[in-house]
Design a protein around this motif. Structure first.
Motif, mmCIF file in Angstrom:
data_model
loop_
_atom_site.group_PDB
_atom_site.id
_atom_site.type_symbol
_atom_site.label_atom_id
_atom_site.label_comp_id
_atom_site.label_asym_id
_atom_site.label_seq_id
_atom_site.Cartn_x
_atom_site.Cartn_y
_atom_site.Cartn_z
ATOM 1 N N ALA A 436 0.836 -1.204 0.000
ATOM 2 C CA ALA A 436 0.000 0.000 0.000
ATOM 3 C C ALA A 436 0.869 1.250 0.000
ATOM 4 O O ALA A 436 0.587 2.228 -0.707
ATOM 5 N N GLU A 439 2.302 1.814 -3.381
ATOM 6 C CA GLU A 439 1.278 2.322 -4.288
ATOM 7 C C GLU A 439 1.015 3.802 -4.046
ATOM 8 O O GLU A 439 0.936 4.593 -4.989
ATOM 9 N N GLN A 480 -6.374 3.916 5.591
ATOM 10 C CA GLN A 480 -4.954 3.860 5.251
ATOM 11 C C GLN A 480 -4.562 5.018 4.336
ATOM 12 O O GLN A 480 -3.497 5.621 4.494
ATOM 13 N N GLN A 481 -5.438 5.325 3.374
ATOM 14 C CA GLN A 481 -5.204 6.469 2.510
ATOM 15 C C GLN A 481 -5.105 7.752 3.335
ATOM 16 O O GLN A 481 -4.175 8.550 3.168
#
Length: 544
Positions: A436, A439, A480-481
């Motif tokens: 993640a 990304e 998480q973002q």
């Protein structure tokens, strides 16, 4: 006068040109709703226009990507959306400073061929040499020092030339920027033709409905002048200055002016860079650049056209990404009026994303009754429409759309790619095995593919941005973002200055966690490590 008779000619020509790729052309399928209120006189004020400033190298107004007769508005059967591109834009574009505001202001009258798709633009340029010879360098960044030109019959309603300096040498830039001689800014093929065509070109652009102010000369002067213009809606920059070759360590920008421009309503897009030596292999760190690092800049990375995977060598972290190779554009295919080649790098990705932002803004202005294009306190469009059921508290609930809301819509409507991410080579940030995190560093909020996959896919991307604003769809940001972007925002603000509209002001900045080594660096070590490096850069530039 509209050249409706050329529509079938253009359709046939471009069908042949684009038969080997997925690109399309702006035609009736790309039209937008009729204006909510009739404008009356065809040369009256046009409040829904969106203007993109492209800062780059040479331009080719003879190419059909720029000829006004081939804009979507001029190719459909509705006369109410035509633009008076043969008239002085100061007469009909709200907010235009007017001819008397500039040191010099005049039309450059070119010979435009709207019939012969194989016509040599070199031949046309040579025929118009006397007109091109009228263009002079501007001598400063205030309007009374700027020499402004426009090309009747094209979508290039403004053209300013600044003499480029040597990248990374502010003293040399200042000297060269003061030149007052003539400059021929035309090119048959150029980097600038690539960036302008994929952002606002009639054939290849993600905002074919947009108009262009073309600024020749990649320099701080160019950025500073554009940032002061409240009639320009956004600027796209596919270049970057650096203290050393391509590593993008740089502190020469007027970051306060940048912030003021964005908070007024002009969004700024900058390419994340193609890494060390421009090789797309070892990436540069965007955090150390005053052009890519501040929280208020939209920094754009690159993905592969094949599987949307991230190129290892583009600058990171980025806010968003788009296609980084083999994207159809108006450069790289010769000098004819419909030439087509491929454009690449974050140089391509950035104007593709900027154009999507511009097209969404254009469509929103067309939707809103009595929409205004004037920027004030961050507002970029006004008008009251009911919000969609998916989000009754959408951006339209107060009758105004801000630059910050449209930026959020651009971010939220992007899609993540289900691929393996490759960051490799960054020496400033710690290594990580968290997928993640990889990304988020590479793709930011996600990616757009623009017009690469055809008009249906492109229109879907625009609809996603517009739909988030209108409340037709909504979803809460992933935790998480939110944590990642809060940490990223915290780092950027600690280095380049506070900003009330960053994620660090919306979400709680996360504590350090071993499974998130880069995120932890951003909150724990960024102010000390990145901040110290930037302070050294500032001391260097302060010596000039």
């Amino acid at each position: 006068m509209k050249l409706k008779t050329n529509r079938l000619v253009l359709a046939g020509v471009l069908a042949a040109l684009l038969s080997g790729c997925q690109g399309g052309r702006p035609d009736a399928a790309l039209s937008v709703p009729a204006r909510a209120e009739a404008e009356g006189d065809a040369v009256g004020a046009v409040d829904d226009v969106v203007v993109i400033a492209v800062i780059d190298s040479g331009i080719n107004p003879y190419h059909w990507d720029y000829v006004g007769a081939f804009m979507p508005q001029h190719q459909n059967s509705d006369p109410t959306d035509d633009l008076p591109l043969d008239r002085d834009p100061a007469e009909w574009l709200p907010g235009h400073p007017g001819r008397d505001a500039f040191a010099d202001y005049r039309p450059i009258r070119l010979t435009l061929d709207t019939e012969d798709q194989f016509r040599s633009t070199t031949e046309l340029h040579d025929q118009d040499a006397a007109q091109w010879g009228l263009i002079r360098y501007s001598e400063g960044t205030s309007n009374d020092q700027v020499k402004m030109y426009w090309f009747p019959g094209t979508k290039i309603i403004g053209h300013v030339a600044f003499s480029p300096g040597l990248i990374g040498d502010p003293a040399t830039s200042a000297v060269l920027g003061s030149r007052s001689g003539s400059v021929d800014t035309w090119a048959a093929e150029s980097h600038g033709i690539g960036t302008s065509s994929v952002s606002a070109g009639n054939i290849h652009g993600t905002c074919p409905n947009c108009l262009i102010v073309y600024v020749h000369g990649t320099s701080e002067q160019a950025n500073e002048w554009v940032a002061q213009q409240d009639w320009i809606d956004l600027q796209t920059n596919s270049w970057g200055a650096s203290l050393a070759y391509r590593e993008r360590a740089y502190a020469g920008s007027d970051t306060e002016l940048q912030r003021e421009a964005v908070e007024r309503g002009q969004q700024i897009f900058f390419s994340a860079g193609n890494g060390q030596a421009n090789a797309f292999v070892a990436p540069n760190t965007t955090l150390m650049s005053s052009q890519e690092g501040p929280d208020w800049i939209v920094t754009v990375g690159a993905i592969s056209p094949n599987d949307s995977s991230s190129y290892s060598g583009h600058g990171k972290p980025s806010d968003i990404a788009s296609i980084g190779s083999r994207y159809p554009s108006a450069t790289g295919g010769g000098d004819m009026t419909t030439a087509q080649g491929n454009f690449s790098g974050t140089s391509n990705a950035t104007p593709v994303v900027a154009g999507l932002y511009g097209e969404a803004l254009y469509r929103l202005r067309r939707m809103l009754p009595g929409a205004s294009r004037m920027q004030a306190d961050g507002i970029v469009a006004r008008g009251l429409l009911p919000c969609g059921a998916a989000n009754p508290d959408c951006a339209l609930v107060d009758g105004a759309i801000s630059v910050h809301e449209l930026r959020e819509a651009l971010f939220r409507a992007a899609d993540y790619s289900d691929t393996t991410w490759n960051v490799g080579g960054l020496v400033t940030l710690p290594a990580t095995g968290n997928d993640a995190e990889l990304e988020f560093m590479a793709e930011g909020h996600g990616s757009y593919r623009g017009r690469l996959d055809g008009d249906e896919a492109y229109l879907s991307e625009v609809d996603g941005i517009v739909g988030f604003i209108t409340g037709d769809w909504h979803e809460v940001m992933d935790a998480q973002q939110a944590a990642w972007f809060a940490a990223d925002s915290y780092c950027r603000q600690s280095v380049w200055g506070d900003w009330d509209y960053g994620y660090a002001d919306q979400f709680e900045v996360p504590e350090a966690a071993p499974e998130w080594p880069v995120r932890s660096f951003l909150t724990e070590l960024c102010p000390e490590v990145i901040g110290a490096a930037v302070e050294a850069e500032r001391l260097y530039y302060g010596a000039f």
